[in-house]
Motif scaffolding. Sequence first.
Motif, PDB file in Angstrom:
ATOM      1  N   ILE A   1       0.843  -1.197   0.000  1.00 17.77           N
ATOM      2  CA  ILE A   1       0.000   0.000   0.000  1.00 17.77           C
ATOM      3  C   ILE A   1       0.883   1.255   0.000  1.00 17.77           C
ATOM      4  O   ILE A   1       2.050   1.184   0.377  1.00 17.77           O
ATOM      5  CB  ILE A   1      -0.961   0.040   1.222  1.00 17.77           C
ATOM      6  CG1 ILE A   1      -0.171  -0.048   2.539  1.00 17.77           C
ATOM      7  CG2 ILE A   1      -1.984  -1.088   1.151  1.00 17.77           C
ATOM      8  CD1 ILE A   1      -1.004   0.318   3.756  1.00 17.77           C
TER       9      ILE A   1
ATOM     10  N   VAL B   1       0.561   5.060   1.522  1.00 19.28           N
ATOM     11  CA  VAL B   1      -0.210   6.010   2.331  1.00 19.28           C
ATOM     12  C   VAL B   1       0.278   7.399   1.941  1.00 19.28           C
ATOM     13  O   VAL B   1       1.389   7.811   2.294  1.00 19.28           O
ATOM     14  CB  VAL B   1      -0.018   5.736   3.843  1.00 19.28           C
ATOM     15  CG1 VAL B   1      -0.875   6.680   4.685  1.00 19.28           C
ATOM     16  CG2 VAL B   1      -0.345   4.283   4.177  1.00 19.28           C
TER      17      VAL B   1
ATOM     18  N   PHE C   1      -5.298   4.931  11.851  1.00 20.32           N
ATOM     19  CA  PHE C   1      -4.054   4.194  12.132  1.00 20.32           C
ATOM     20  C   PHE C   1      -3.460   4.609  13.481  1.00 20.32           C
ATOM     21  O   PHE C   1      -2.685   3.856  14.082  1.00 20.32           O
ATOM     22  CB  PHE C   1      -2.985   4.478  11.057  1.00 20.32           C
ATOM     23  CG  PHE C   1      -3.264   3.909   9.694  1.00 20.32           C
ATOM     24  CD1 PHE C   1      -3.866   2.664   9.537  1.00 20.32           C
ATOM     25  CD2 PHE C   1      -2.889   4.602   8.536  1.00 20.32           C
ATOM     26  CE1 PHE C   1      -4.092   2.130   8.264  1.00 20.32           C
ATOM     27  CE2 PHE C   1      -3.120   4.085   7.269  1.00 20.32           C
ATOM     28  CZ  PHE C   1      -3.718   2.849   7.131  1.00 20.32           C
TER      29      PHE C   1
ATOM     30  N   GLU D   1       2.384  -8.098  13.790  1.00 20.14           N
ATOM     31  CA  GLU D   1       2.264  -7.067  12.734  1.00 20.14           C
ATOM     32  C   GLU D   1       3.626  -6.946  12.053  1.00 20.14           C
ATOM     33  O   GLU D   1       4.638  -6.697  12.718  1.00 20.14           O
ATOM     34  CB  GLU D   1       1.840  -5.729  13.349  1.00 20.14           C
ATOM     35  CG  GLU D   1       1.719  -4.627  12.309  1.00 20.14           C
ATOM     36  CD  GLU D   1       0.847  -3.458  12.765  1.00 20.14           C
ATOM     37  OE1 GLU D   1      -0.209  -3.669  13.395  1.00 20.14           O
ATOM     38  OE2 GLU D   1       1.248  -2.313  12.478  1.00 20.14           O
TER      39      GLU D   1
ATOM     40  N   ARG E   1       5.775  -5.179   8.971  1.00 18.60           N
ATOM     41  CA  ARG E   1       5.789  -4.098   7.981  1.00 18.60           C
ATOM     42  C   ARG E   1       7.169  -3.972   7.366  1.00 18.60           C
ATOM     43  O   ARG E   1       8.166  -3.864   8.090  1.00 18.60           O
ATOM     44  CB  ARG E   1       5.413  -2.761   8.643  1.00 18.60           C
ATOM     45  CG  ARG E   1       3.995  -2.744   9.216  1.00 18.60           C
ATOM     46  CD  ARG E   1       2.929  -2.784   8.129  1.00 18.60           C
ATOM     47  NE  ARG E   1       1.573  -2.713   8.662  1.00 18.60           N
ATOM     48  CZ  ARG E   1       0.825  -3.771   8.986  1.00 18.60           C
ATOM     49  NH1 ARG E   1       1.288  -4.996   8.829  1.00 18.60           N
ATOM     50  NH2 ARG E   1      -0.396  -3.607   9.455  1.00 18.60           N
TER      51      ARG E   1
ATOM     52  N   ILE F   1       9.139  -1.515   4.869  1.00 17.57           N
ATOM     53  CA  ILE F   1       9.018  -0.171   4.297  1.00 17.57           C
ATOM     54  C   ILE F   1       9.820  -0.100   2.988  1.00 17.57           C
ATOM     55  O   ILE F   1      11.040  -0.287   2.969  1.00 17.57           O
ATOM     56  CB  ILE F   1       9.489   0.923   5.302  1.00 17.57           C
ATOM     57  CG1 ILE F   1       8.859   0.679   6.700  1.00 17.57           C
ATOM     58  CG2 ILE F   1       9.161   2.318   4.765  1.00 17.57           C
ATOM     59  CD1 ILE F   1       7.339   0.506   6.736  1.00 17.57           C
TER      60      ILE F   1
ATOM     61  N   PHE G   1       6.130   4.310  14.027  1.00 19.03           N
ATOM     62  CA  PHE G   1       5.379   3.332  14.811  1.00 19.03           C
ATOM     63  C   PHE G   1       5.621   3.693  16.269  1.00 19.03           C
ATOM     64  O   PHE G   1       6.777   3.866  16.689  1.00 19.03           O
ATOM     65  CB  PHE G   1       5.860   1.899  14.541  1.00 19.03           C
ATOM     66  CG  PHE G   1       5.117   1.254  13.410  1.00 19.03           C
ATOM     67  CD1 PHE G   1       3.818   0.796  13.592  1.00 19.03           C
ATOM     68  CD2 PHE G   1       5.691   1.126  12.154  1.00 19.03           C
ATOM     69  CE1 PHE G   1       3.098   0.230  12.539  1.00 19.03           C
ATOM     70  CE2 PHE G   1       4.981   0.558  11.100  1.00 19.03           C
ATOM     71  CZ  PHE G   1       3.685   0.110  11.296  1.00 19.03           C
TER      72      PHE G   1
ATOM     73  N   PHE H   1       0.229   3.881  14.483  1.00 19.02           N
ATOM     74  CA  PHE H   1       1.096   4.279  13.371  1.00 19.02           C
ATOM     75  C   PHE H   1       0.688   5.657  12.862  1.00 19.02           C
ATOM     76  O   PHE H   1      -0.487   6.010  12.877  1.00 19.02           O
ATOM     77  CB  PHE H   1       0.988   3.261  12.224  1.00 19.02           C
ATOM     78  CG  PHE H   1       1.649   3.759  10.964  1.00 19.02           C
ATOM     79  CD1 PHE H   1       3.030   3.694  10.818  1.00 19.02           C
ATOM     80  CD2 PHE H   1       0.905   4.345   9.953  1.00 19.02           C
ATOM     81  CE1 PHE H   1       3.658   4.204   9.680  1.00 19.02           C
ATOM     82  CE2 PHE H   1       1.519   4.863   8.810  1.00 19.02           C
ATOM     83  CZ  PHE H   1       2.894   4.784   8.675  1.00 19.02           C
TER      84      PHE H   1
ATOM     85  N   ILE I   1       4.284   7.062   2.784  1.00 17.98           N
ATOM     86  CA  ILE I   1       4.976   5.808   3.097  1.00 17.98           C
ATOM     87  C   ILE I   1       4.475   4.718   2.155  1.00 17.98           C
ATOM     88  O   ILE I   1       3.283   4.613   1.878  1.00 17.98           O
ATOM     89  CB  ILE I   1       4.842   5.412   4.594  1.00 17.98           C
ATOM     90  CG1 ILE I   1       5.838   4.307   4.946  1.00 17.98           C
ATOM     91  CG2 ILE I   1       3.418   5.011   4.951  1.00 17.98           C
ATOM     92  CD1 ILE I   1       6.118   4.158   6.438  1.00 17.98           C
TER      93      ILE I   1
ATOM     94  N   ALA J   1       4.576   0.741   1.743  1.00 14.94           N
ATOM     95  CA  ALA J   1       4.884  -0.376   2.650  1.00 14.94           C
ATOM     96  C   ALA J   1       4.275  -1.688   2.203  1.00 14.94           C
ATOM     97  O   ALA J   1       3.188  -1.727   1.624  1.00 14.94           O
ATOM     98  CB  ALA J   1       4.392  -0.042   4.054  1.00 14.94           C
TER      99      ALA J   1
ATOM    100  N   ARG K   1       2.800  -5.159   3.699  1.00 15.02           N
ATOM    101  CA  ARG K   1       2.277  -5.732   4.944  1.00 15.02           C
ATOM    102  C   ARG K   1       2.263  -7.241   4.748  1.00 15.02           C
ATOM    103  O   ARG K   1       1.656  -7.727   3.777  1.00 15.02           O
ATOM    104  CB  ARG K   1       0.862  -5.215   5.215  1.00 15.02           C
ATOM    105  CG  ARG K   1       0.765  -3.692   5.090  1.00 15.02           C
ATOM    106  CD  ARG K   1      -0.558  -3.153   5.561  1.00 15.02           C
ATOM    107  NE  ARG K   1      -1.690  -3.625   4.761  1.00 15.02           N
ATOM    108  CZ  ARG K   1      -2.961  -3.364   5.046  1.00 15.02           C
ATOM    109  NH1 ARG K   1      -3.263  -2.655   6.121  1.00 15.02           N
ATOM    110  NH2 ARG K   1      -3.927  -3.806   4.275  1.00 15.02           N
TER     111      ARG K   1
HETATM  112  C1  KMT Z   1      -0.812   0.045  10.138  1.00 12.05           C
HETATM  113  O1  KMT Z   1      -0.690  -1.063  10.619  1.00 12.05           O
HETATM  114  O2  KMT Z   1      -1.031   1.026  10.842  1.00 12.05           O
HETATM  115  C2  KMT Z   1      -0.691   0.194   8.703  1.00 12.05           C
HETATM  116  O3  KMT Z   1      -0.853  -0.756   8.004  1.00 12.05           O
HETATM  117  C3  KMT Z   1      -0.376   1.536   8.211  1.00 12.05           C
HETATM  118  C4  KMT Z   1       0.394   1.571   6.991  1.00 12.05           C
HETATM  119  S1  KMT Z   1       1.791   0.508   6.927  1.00 12.05           S
HETATM  120  C5  KMT Z   1       3.151   1.404   7.465  1.00 12.05           C
END
Ligand code: KMT
Length: 256
Positions: free
Chosen positions: A140, A142, A157, A167, A169, A171, A178, A208, A216, A218, A220
């Motif tokens: 995605i 953002v 978020f 979770e 992520r 980047i 975060f 986040f 950003i 990213a 996931r």
């Molecule tokens: C989250 O978990 O807050 C997101 O997926 C936000 C975008 S990913 C950096």
Amino acid sequence: MVGTIPEHLILSYQLVSSVLIITSNAMADDKPATDNKEDATEPPTKQPKTMLPQAPSSEWPEAWLMPDGECENQKAPNKCEPNVAVSVEELQALGINYWKLDAGAYEYPAISVPWDPSDAVDPKLSQLRDDRGYSYADIITVHPEKLPDYDNKVKAFFEEHIHDAEEIRYILGGSGYFDVRDKSDKWVRIHIKAGDLMTLPEGIYHRFTVDEDDCIHAMRLFKGQPVWTPFNRPQEEHESRVKYVKEFLEEKKEEA
Ligand code: KMT
Ligand code: NI
């Protein structure tokens, strides 16, 4: 003639010593052969597969304590005066993992929902996927022009929440923050950028936000079918929270 050695004695000495050298070499050569023979009769030893090592402390993202109280501008750095840095050891003690990859060396789409992790070309990403069983991914961006309903999404978020899974992520571009709660329930802000692959453990309170650059990109990742559901705080009775508190926040009992 005193002091001279007869020639036949010299010749036999040379003969004996070369036989000795040949024999000892042959014995030396034999040794590994004997070992190999023994190895062949034993079941092959299982070599543990080496996992992709996490980044050294010097490469982890910068992290700091946020001031107490409401945060007026979520996208600002929100550092204390003077700044209070948070160490890699403290982040690790909260259950955070971190790998550094070369995001710029590979191409990724701006948006792909889903993105098949078996399409990974980066060998480090494929190894991590296999080491940790990441079977689902999406990508995605953002950014005000790329994410519909940008402002509301950025606000959402930033609600403090937990998940019932890790979770993960990665980047690919841009940057963001975060925030995670530390052992004293204070906010720790982690500034993540391109190349950072970070995991937050199941049950950790976090949120986040994009930073002041408002962008950003990213990936996931997820093990199995993705469940992105955030459970907003308070979640003290939630199974994942109970598990997290037990594993990371409770004082470890001294070993008997
Ligand atoms: C989250 O978990 O807050 C997101 O997926 C936000 C975008 S990913 C950096
Ligand atoms: Ni989350």
